[in-house]
Design an enzyme around this catalytic site. Structure first.
Site, PDB file in Angstrom:
ATOM      1  N   LYS A  61       0.868  -1.178   0.000  1.00 17.73           N
ATOM      2  CA  LYS A  61       0.000   0.000   0.000  1.00 17.73           C
ATOM      3  C   LYS A  61       0.902   1.224   0.000  1.00 17.73           C
ATOM      4  CE  LYS A  61      -3.644   2.677   0.784  1.00 17.73           C
ATOM      5  NZ  LYS A  61      -2.925   3.958   0.583  1.00 17.73           N
ATOM      6  N   ASP A  63       2.000   5.227  -0.207  1.00 15.18           N
ATOM      7  CA  ASP A  63       1.522   6.445   0.448  1.00 15.18           C
ATOM      8  C   ASP A  63       1.988   7.649  -0.363  1.00 15.18           C
ATOM      9  OD1 ASP A  63       0.380   8.143   2.251  1.00 15.18           O
ATOM     10  OD2 ASP A  63       1.875   7.863   3.827  1.00 15.18           O
ATOM     11  N   GLU A 202       2.771   1.073   5.231  1.00 14.37           N
ATOM     12  CA  GLU A 202       1.419   1.508   5.583  1.00 14.37           C
ATOM     13  C   GLU A 202       0.442   0.342   5.618  1.00 14.37           C
ATOM     14  OE1 GLU A 202      -1.826   4.935   4.297  1.00 14.37           O
ATOM     15  OE2 GLU A 202      -0.306   4.302   2.879  1.00 14.37           O
TER      16      GLU A 202
END
Length: 347
Positions: A61, A63, A202
């Site tokens: 994930k 960011d 994340e």
């Protein structure tokens, strides 16, 4: 690039997923599809646990800023999630796209700046762009591409993810510059999430390998986070004579249809420079009609304009953020969706 991203797993832990089918050699002879000016992005639905089973594949994930890279015979365009042209803001990514051996393509990915540990750093990305409203171009950012929506004159949005990834991997084979392939792995989702959290990432994104590319939050893509991070509207601030910049905390709200719902305040994560900018900007947006039902002698209410990215550890029973920390402001052009309260996990 001198820095490399943290891998979701080490090479000796799990093999990268392999495409299920080979590219059809007759494909170049198919009729050409018109290249769309813009494709609304497929968005990941927030979940608390990772799905299991062979139908799911996983990625880091990232960011940063979601971007679509439109490669055309005579130009490259970089389009934000909200449909704004930011080609001039990411010159290194645009240059890398021009060097790809393809005449027409649309890449879907995330622009990030990596920290010294190879993790995406939203604050560093914002700084590279000059902050909210800044005019700088980001030379440090790279794009992690995770999908291919259009390729060599053919619309791929109706094909399975496994096919799109196969073509994307071919296109980016050996790429190590401002455009790189986002690692995809097949393994146990819970194990991958645990590894991601241990690495300080994340979280992870899970994608159904047989899904077509559908715009919006369809459930084909899921996001599972280590530390939750979402966008909230800043609807005012609490004055403080002792706090840096005179801002004790920012008042935050999520969206519920056409209404705003107060989700608490955040008083950490911003420095003196941030606080002075926030107070100056919010004072210009001052209103006597707050959009959330709050009262307080030291509260200054503002029109809902500034969108802040907030880290938090969960939700309280009364709907407030737990252990919230300010990460930075989202650009208006980025059009980051303010958190929809209907997506809040049940307590």
């Amino acid at each position: 690039m001198s820095r490399r991203a943290k891998p979701l797993l080490q090479d000796d832990q799990v093999a990268k997923s392999q495409p299920r089918r080979r590219r059809d050699p007759a494909q170049p002879n198919l009729p050409f599809d018109p290249m769309p000016d813009r494709v609304e992005p497929c968005l990941a639905l927030l979940k608390t646990t990772a799905p299991a089973g062979p139908d799911w594949v996983y990625e880091v994930k990232w960011d940063g800023y979601r971007l679509a890279i439109h490669i055309e015979p005579k130009e490259v365009r970089i389009i934000t999630r909200g449909g704004h042209d930011w080609t001039h803001r990411f010159p290194a990514i645009a240059a890398a796209a021009k060097n790809l051996s393809v005449a027409t393509a649309i890449l879907d990915g995330e622009a990030v700046v990596l920290d010294e540990h190879g993790r995406s750093d939203f604050g560093a990305l914002q700084q590279s762009l000059g902050g909210r409203g800044g005019k700088r171009t980001s030379t440090e950012s790279i794009l992690y591409a995770f999908d291919l929506l259009y390729f060599d004159g053919h619309d791929l949005t109706g094909t399975e993810l496994s096919v799109r990834r196969h073509l994307l991997e071919d296109l980016l084979d050996g790429a190590d510059g401002a455009i790189q392939l986002s690692e995809e792995v097949s393994d146990d989702g819970a194990k991958l999430l645990e590894n991601a959290c241990a690495l300080g990432l994340e979280g992870i994104v899970a994608k159904h390998r047989d899904s077509t590319y559908r715009s919006g939050r369809t459930g084909d893509w899921l996001k599972i986070k280590c530390v939750q991070s979402e966008s909230f509207m800043v609807v005012g601030y609490e004055q403080s004579a002792s706090a840096r910049g005179g801002v004790g905390s920012l008042l935050l709200a999520g969206r519920n249809g056409d209404d705003w719902v107060y989700v608490g305040s955040v008083g950490t994560g911003f420095n003196m420079k941030d606080a002075e900018y926030l107070r100056k900007t919010l004072d210009k947006l001052k209103t006597t009609q707050p959009v959330v039902p709050l009262k307080g002698k030291n509260l200054v209410f503002a029109q809902p304009t500034l969108i802040a990215e907030i880290d938090f550890r969960g939700w309280t029973h009364d709907g407030s953020l737990r252990h919230a920390s300010y990460k930075g402001l989202r650009e208006v052009q980025d059009n980051a969706a303010v958190f929809d309260m209907s997506e809040r996990p049940a307590s």
